[in-house]
Design an enzyme around this catalytic site. Structure first.
Site, mmCIF file in Angstrom:
data_model
loop_
_atom_site.group_PDB
_atom_site.id
_atom_site.type_symbol
_atom_site.label_atom_id
_atom_site.label_comp_id
_atom_site.label_asym_id
_atom_site.label_seq_id
_atom_site.Cartn_x
_atom_site.Cartn_y
_atom_site.Cartn_z
ATOM 1 N N ASP A 57 0.865 -1.189 0.000
ATOM 2 C CA ASP A 57 0.000 0.000 0.000
ATOM 3 C C ASP A 57 0.895 1.230 0.000
ATOM 4 O O ASP A 57 2.082 1.162 0.296
ATOM 5 C CB ASP A 57 -0.912 0.011 1.239
ATOM 6 C CG ASP A 57 -1.819 1.232 1.262
ATOM 7 O OD1 ASP A 57 -2.426 1.539 0.216
ATOM 8 O OD2 ASP A 57 -1.907 1.901 2.298
ATOM 9 N N SER A 58 0.272 2.372 -0.293
ATOM 10 C CA SER A 58 1.023 3.621 -0.260
ATOM 11 C C SER A 58 1.416 4.003 1.168
ATOM 12 O O SER A 58 2.293 4.833 1.360
ATOM 13 C CB SER A 58 0.185 4.749 -0.870
ATOM 14 O OG SER A 58 -1.059 4.836 -0.189
ATOM 15 N N CYS A 112 -3.684 -0.982 -2.077
ATOM 16 C CA CYS A 112 -3.962 0.432 -2.363
ATOM 17 C C CYS A 112 -4.950 0.539 -3.539
ATOM 18 O O CYS A 112 -4.692 0.008 -4.620
ATOM 19 C CB CYS A 112 -2.641 1.113 -2.722
ATOM 20 S SG CYS A 112 -2.818 2.842 -3.171
ATOM 21 N N GLU A 135 -5.332 9.740 8.822
ATOM 22 C CA GLU A 135 -3.919 9.744 9.215
ATOM 23 C C GLU A 135 -3.709 10.537 10.505
ATOM 24 O O GLU A 135 -2.841 10.235 11.300
ATOM 25 C CB GLU A 135 -3.072 10.389 8.106
ATOM 26 C CG GLU A 135 -2.929 9.556 6.869
ATOM 27 C CD GLU A 135 -1.750 8.599 6.925
ATOM 28 O OE1 GLU A 135 -0.731 8.948 7.539
ATOM 29 O OE2 GLU A 135 -1.872 7.503 6.367
ATOM 30 N N CYS A 163 -11.213 3.375 -0.840
ATOM 31 C CA CYS A 163 -9.889 3.849 -0.443
ATOM 32 C C CYS A 163 -9.551 3.153 0.866
ATOM 33 O O CYS A 163 -10.423 2.976 1.729
ATOM 34 C CB CYS A 163 -9.910 5.365 -0.253
ATOM 35 S SG CYS A 163 -8.392 6.028 0.471
ATOM 36 N N HIS A 175 -8.155 4.084 3.444
ATOM 37 C CA HIS A 175 -8.316 4.854 4.681
ATOM 38 C C HIS A 175 -9.762 4.984 5.137
ATOM 39 O O HIS A 175 -10.010 5.344 6.285
ATOM 40 C CB HIS A 175 -7.745 6.259 4.495
ATOM 41 C CG HIS A 175 -6.248 6.316 4.519
ATOM 42 N ND1 HIS A 175 -5.472 5.605 3.629
ATOM 43 C CD2 HIS A 175 -5.385 6.988 5.323
ATOM 44 C CE1 HIS A 175 -4.198 5.855 3.885
ATOM 45 N NE2 HIS A 175 -4.123 6.683 4.913
#
Ligand code: DGL
Length: 284
Positions: A20-21, A83, A163, A197, A199
């Site tokens: 993943d990023s 991702c 984040e 996504c 997140h």
């Protein structure tokens, strides 16, 4: 050794690579571990170069290939591109470059979950700018359900909120309302929203508050784990099938930026503490 070079039981004993990023893909790793407890995993988070979602397709493809190459170099039997942005723009490229290694992304499993969950066929997809721009979710949903009506919304701020650890509360709810209230109000038959996504699953409650009870939220983590399980079975690569298994749920973490932040923020996405000794700093 690569999966291509290994064979039989030795190959089945290799871990599954997950990329993943950053730390968001740990939501996918969590589902993979729960569905495949006998497997070992090696997870790479390209934390030094996050976010991918705002970058061009060319850049994301280059980054994704570099990250995948590190995992392949460590010896893996299958690669999961956790991702969404990298899955949307680079999956075909990665599958070609690393063939015959099985490469599985999260877009098609997410689209399948949405088609199964929606009754009306009116589906919303929320994702990063890069994922929305490429239209990969719309294509995958329409391939499975040609009459589906799909609306896609780029919700880039959700990545920063997650984040920052601000996944719930009034700020997250206000941002979710700003992005989504109009989309839902204008479409009375909309009954499914894809969290497209890595997140976004941690913002599930704030998003649900904005969309209301008639809209079902789906994410690709569990369906991706199912696709991985089927792929391993089909290729005779399941750990623990006459072998000792790759690591019985063990995970090794690689990060391209300071492990301290990976340990701190990653625990929110994985749903459990990460031991600093399990995270290795790597350069791509
Ligand atoms: N992992 C990315 C995705 O799922 C989100 C974070 C980023 O923009 O890099 O699209």
């Amino acid at each position: 050794m690569t999966a291509a070079q290994g064979n039989g039981a030795a190959q089945a004993d290799l871990p599954i690579g997950v990329f993943d990023s950053g730390v968001g893909g740990l939501t996918v790793l969590r589902a993979l571990r729960s569905a495949l407890p006998d497997e070992g995993f090696i997870y790479l988070g390209d934390t030094a170069r996050l976010p991918y979602g705002t970058k061009s397709g060319e850049t994301v493809t280059r980054y994704a290939e570099q990250a995948a190459r590190v995992l392949v170099g460590r010896g893996i039997k299958l690669l999961v591109v956790a991702c969404n942005t990298a899955s949307a723009v680079a999956l075909g490229h990665l599958a070609t470059v690393f063939a015959p290694l099985p490469v599985i992304g999260v877009i098609e499993p997410g689209a399948a979950a949405a088609c199964a969950a929606s009754v009306s066929g009116q589906i919303a997809v929320i994702a990063t700018e890069g994922t929305v721009r490429g239209g990969a979710y719309e294509r995958a949903i329409r391939a499975a359900r040609p009459a589906a009506e799909v609306v896609s919304v780029a919700c880039q701020l959700f990545v920063a909120l997650a984040e920052e650890g601000w996944a719930g509360g009034p700020i997250a709810e206000a941002v979710a309302r700003r992005y989504l209230a109009g989309v839902v109000a204008e479409r009375p038959a909309l009954d499914c929203l894809v969290l497209g996504c890595t997140h976004f699953p941690v913002l599930r409650e704030a998003i649900a508050a904005a969309t209301g009870p008639r809209v079902r939220l789906v994410d690709s983590a569990e369906t991706t784990a199912e696709v991985v399980r089927e792929c391993l079975l089909r290729s005779g690569l399941r750990a623990g099938q006459g072998t000792r298994g790759a690591g019985h749920g063990g995970v090794r973490f690689l990060a391209t930026d300071a492990p301290a932040r990976f340990v701190r923020v990653g625990a929110v996405f994985l749903g459990e503490a990460i031991a600093p000794a399990d995270v290795e700093l790597v350069d791509l």
